[in-house]
Design a protein around this motif. Structure first.
Motif, PDB file in Angstrom:
ATOM      1  N   TYR A 165      24.030  62.014  40.483  1.00  0.00           N
ATOM      2  CA  TYR A 165      24.678  60.740  40.763  1.00  0.00           C
ATOM      3  C   TYR A 165      23.660  59.613  40.925  1.00  0.00           C
ATOM      4  O   TYR A 165      22.488  59.843  41.240  1.00  0.00           O
ATOM      5  N   MET A 175      28.308  56.814  41.658  1.00  0.00           N
ATOM      6  CA  MET A 175      28.920  57.192  42.931  1.00  0.00           C
ATOM      7  C   MET A 175      30.151  56.315  43.199  1.00  0.00           C
ATOM      8  O   MET A 175      30.279  55.227  42.630  1.00  0.00           O
ATOM      9  N   PRO A 176      31.033  56.761  44.079  1.00  0.00           N
ATOM     10  CA  PRO A 176      32.145  55.894  44.494  1.00  0.00           C
ATOM     11  C   PRO A 176      31.621  54.556  44.991  1.00  0.00           C
ATOM     12  O   PRO A 176      30.627  54.486  45.720  1.00  0.00           O
ATOM     13  N   GLN A 200      26.206  59.588  52.838  1.00  0.00           N
ATOM     14  CA  GLN A 200      26.861  58.494  53.546  1.00  0.00           C
ATOM     15  C   GLN A 200      26.821  58.717  55.052  1.00  0.00           C
ATOM     16  O   GLN A 200      26.604  57.767  55.824  1.00  0.00           O
ATOM     17  N   THR A 219      35.384  63.993  47.157  1.00  0.00           N
ATOM     18  CA  THR A 219      33.977  63.643  47.336  1.00  0.00           C
ATOM     19  C   THR A 219      33.132  64.895  47.554  1.00  0.00           C
ATOM     20  O   THR A 219      33.408  65.688  48.467  1.00  0.00           O
ATOM     21  N   GLU A 230      34.846  61.443  41.941  1.00  0.00           N
ATOM     22  CA  GLU A 230      34.223  61.756  43.227  1.00  0.00           C
ATOM     23  C   GLU A 230      34.842  60.969  44.384  1.00  0.00           C
ATOM     24  O   GLU A 230      34.603  61.299  45.546  1.00  0.00           O
ATOM     25  N   GLU A 231      35.615  59.933  44.069  1.00  0.00           N
ATOM     26  CA  GLU A 231      36.291  59.205  45.145  1.00  0.00           C
ATOM     27  C   GLU A 231      37.500  59.976  45.657  1.00  0.00           C
ATOM     28  O   GLU A 231      37.818  59.924  46.840  1.00  0.00           O
ATOM     29  N   HIS A 232      38.156  60.700  44.763  1.00  0.00           N
ATOM     30  CA  HIS A 232      39.327  61.488  45.162  1.00  0.00           C
ATOM     31  C   HIS A 232      38.928  62.822  45.802  1.00  0.00           C
ATOM     32  O   HIS A 232      39.611  63.315  46.697  1.00  0.00           O
ATOM     33  N   LEU A 276      27.393  63.902  48.600  1.00  0.00           N
ATOM     34  CA  LEU A 276      27.646  62.471  48.748  1.00  0.00           C
ATOM     35  C   LEU A 276      28.177  62.162  50.151  1.00  0.00           C
ATOM     36  O   LEU A 276      27.860  61.112  50.729  1.00  0.00           O
ATOM     37  N   LYS A 277      28.987  63.065  50.706  1.00  0.00           N
ATOM     38  CA  LYS A 277      29.436  62.886  52.088  1.00  0.00           C
ATOM     39  C   LYS A 277      28.233  62.876  53.033  1.00  0.00           C
ATOM     40  O   LYS A 277      28.159  62.059  53.964  1.00  0.00           O
ATOM     41  N   LYS A 299      40.012  49.592  46.035  1.00  0.00           N
ATOM     42  CA  LYS A 299      39.762  50.873  46.694  1.00  0.00           C
ATOM     43  C   LYS A 299      41.024  51.415  47.330  1.00  0.00           C
ATOM     44  O   LYS A 299      41.327  52.612  47.213  1.00  0.00           O
TER      45      LYS A 299
END
Length: 620
Positions: free
Chosen positions: A337, A243-244, A593, A585, A581-583, A589-590, A572
């Motif tokens: 993930y 994951m990010p 979080q 997401t 997944e950071e660019h 995953l959203k 970051k």
């Protein structure tokens, strides 16, 4: 021709094809090992082979297979990905790879066994998985189980409270189940066994998640459909991606893992076929086949190598295969993930836990009755798991023998070693070993650079190149540190040293100079010793030994710096070593979080103290 006859012919052709692949792979691996060992013999043979040189050749030969297998996995995987349009079908041999519409039949249990983990993280991840599955409109056939082995009453109370609050606010609370065992006998294995005995009759499939696991609903549906299309499939393992992350350590580690694992796993799946790996989580299992075939024995003798099998996953895989079912890996970056350790101390603690579990497999070979009927490929899988952790002691043994040879030569020559350029073959051998060691990463980067969408997913060509340079330096400094920790621990296992399998630290945190020095003093001392010895006796060798010496000498500041929050924020904000997944997401995953952020704050939970190289290993 009836269907049974056609199936028999198809199975025969499949077996012949897999035998051919394995013969090709064995020839490539054995031929490469023979060439490398022959080159080393030729380098040493100039003045006649001495005893210490023969020992170095033996150690080199024992250490080479793991490196060579990794090299050919990467080469074959990269070739398939870029020169075979039907690579996925060719590699997996699975029917239904393109099916995204067939109905979901039977029932599936999604289980998450936990032990003293952060309840907020656990519930957040499990809720995100459930919501993502609900969003597909096909979640009626799924039940969710949180299987707690938590021994801390505060953690257990928080688990139950958060889970009950989730159930009360959910539209279908009947499919959400929480169970806590009073006695965590047999640890995770016993936890899953208890689930199977209580609820196993009601389900066809079981998806296993770790506390830090997240899977999207579409990825879960793909797994179920593939199990439906392939009744001989017992375990289907996904390709688990990081994951990010916020810490610099985790970002650099998983950046290198991410782009390298696609080619590597594709290559290994090509020749392992139905005898593939199981990593214990983010996988689907045929539940009744698992219950019939995967009961684990206790190993003879006392801990740490005896007793309950800790690294249970690969043993379950070979037992599933022994029962006639296939075990395959799906080498797709597709909605599966996990989190990675955020600091060097936490990484070492996790790595040495795996080391202890994998080294237990030695007992399986010492007691053949425990693995009677296991196929040759299954035995090879267990051997490969052991070789993951024998490489480090062999690597240090090779260097120690070389230093001993250097000291002996200096002592017989007035404590001086004449400077001489290394032979051309020696340079070629050195370059070959370095190239093969880094091949999975290099082919992974090349795989990304050749795909426009992949480059964009990583932030563009500049970010890929910058991340690769940073991660390469990171790996060069990290490798000797980890290898020494593994070496000391492997030897310690035979004298009763062990690590408790407690909850691991998953949150970003700083590492103090005191903590780093307490855990890495041996690396620092050994690095200083190497530097002093070579500077005095053979300074011309220092450039060749520089990566090892630098990694050991800088281990303490390396551990502190890579855990520094400011460095993580810099990485970051600049997008350095970011995973795709950071660019962009994914929703799951959203959601994970968002759930974690929305959970009402409580005082920090008193997690058990870490047990490992930074806190004093437990002894039998």
């Amino acid at each position: 021709m009836d269907a049974g006859h056609r199936f028999g012919l198809g199975l025969l052709n499949s077996n012949r094809r897999m035998t051919g692949r394995r013969l090709i792979f064995a020839a490539l691996v054995c031929g490469t090992i023979l060439a490398l060992v022959s080159a080393l013999i030729h380098v040493f043979a100039g003045g006649g082979l001495r005893g210490i040189e023969i020992a170095m050749i033996v150690v080199f030969a024992l250490n080479t297979p793991w490196m060579v297998i990794g090299f050919w996995n990467a080469v074959i995987g990269f070739s398939l990905l870029h020169f075979n349009r039907n690579w996925l079908s060719s590699v997996t041999g699975l029917a239904g790879l393109e099916d995204e519409t067939s109905p979901i039949c039977g029932r599936t249990a999604i289980i998450m066994p936990v032990h003293n983990e952060s309840p907020d993280l656990v519930i957040g991840n499990l809720k995100a998985v459930t919501d993502s599955l609900d969003a597909t409109g096909l979640s009626d056939s799924f039940d969710i189980f949180l299987l707690s082995d938590s021994t801390d009453p505060v953690i257990a109370g928080r688990e139950k409270a958060l889970f009950e609050a989730w159930r009360e606010g959910n539209g279908r609370p009947d499919r959400l189940h929480y169970r806590r065992r009073d006695d965590n006998t047999r640890q995770k294995v016993g936890n899953i066994e208890d689930f199977c005995s209580r609820w196993g009759d009601g389900f066809d499939f079981m998806i296993v998640l770790d506390a830090d696991s997240v899977m999207s609903g579409s990825a879960i549906l793909r797994l179920v459909r593939l199990m439906q299309h392939n009744p001989a499939l017992g375990i289907l393992q996904t390709l688990v991606t990081g994951m990010p992350a916020g810490s610099a350590f985790a970002r650099m580690f998983q950046f290198g893992m991410r782009h390298g694992m696609r080619s590597y796993t594709t290559g290994s799946a090509w020749w392992q076929g139905p005898d593939g790996p199981y990593w214990g989580h983010n996988a689907i299992l045929r539940l009744q086949a698992f219950r019939r075939n995967c009961a684990l024995p206790a190993l003879p003798g006392a801990r740490p190598l005896g007793g309950e099998i800790l690294s249970h996953d690969q043993v379950e895989a070979v037992f599933m295969r022994r029962g006639g079912y296939e075990v395959r890996v799906l080498p797709l970056e597709d909605g599966s993930y996990e989190e990675n350790p955020t600091t060097l101390p936490d990484f070492l603690t996790r790595d040495l836990r795996w080391c202890q579990g994998n080294m237990q497999y030695l007992k399986l070979f010492r007691h053949p009755s425990l693995i009677r009927g296991v196929r040759p490929m299954g035995r090879l899988q267990l051997l490969l798991a052991i070789m993951m952790y024998t490489g480090a002691p062999l690597w240090y043994a090779f260097m120690a023998l070389g230093l001993a040879d250097l000291v002996t030569a200096a002592a017989s020559n007035g404590w001086t070693v004449p400077s001489a350029p290394p032979p051309a073959l020696g340079l070629i051998l050195f370059a070959s070993v370095i190239g093969m060691t880094f091949a999975p990463k290099l082919f992974g980067v090349l795989d990304v650079m050749l795909r426009r969408n992949a480059r964009q997913a990583y932030g563009g060509t500049t970010k890929v190149v910058a991340g690769t340079l940073l991660e390469t330096l990171f790996s060069m400094l990290l490798s000797p540190v980890v290898a020494l920790a593994q070496t000391v621990f492997v030897f310690g296992l035979f004298f009763g040293k062990r690590i408790r399998w407690d909850a691991q630290e998953r949150d970003d945190r700083s590492v103090s100079l005191r903590e780093a020095a307490a855990g890495l003093w041996l690396q620092t001392l050994l690095g200083a010793g190497f530097l002093t010895l070579l500077a005095e006796l053979a300074p011309h060798i220092l450039p060749w030994a520089a990566p090892v010496i630098a990694g050991l000498l800088l281990s303490v500041p390396f551990a502190v710096a890579t855990a520094t929050p400011a460095l993580g924020r810099l990485f970051k904000s600049s997008g350095l070593c970011a995973v795709p997944e950071e660019h962009l997401t994914p929703d799951v995953l959203k959601q994970a979080q968002a759930t974690l952020d929305a959970t009402p704050a409580v005082l920090d939970l008193p997690l058990p103290p870490p047990v490992g190289p930074f806190a004093g290993p437990e002894r039998a």
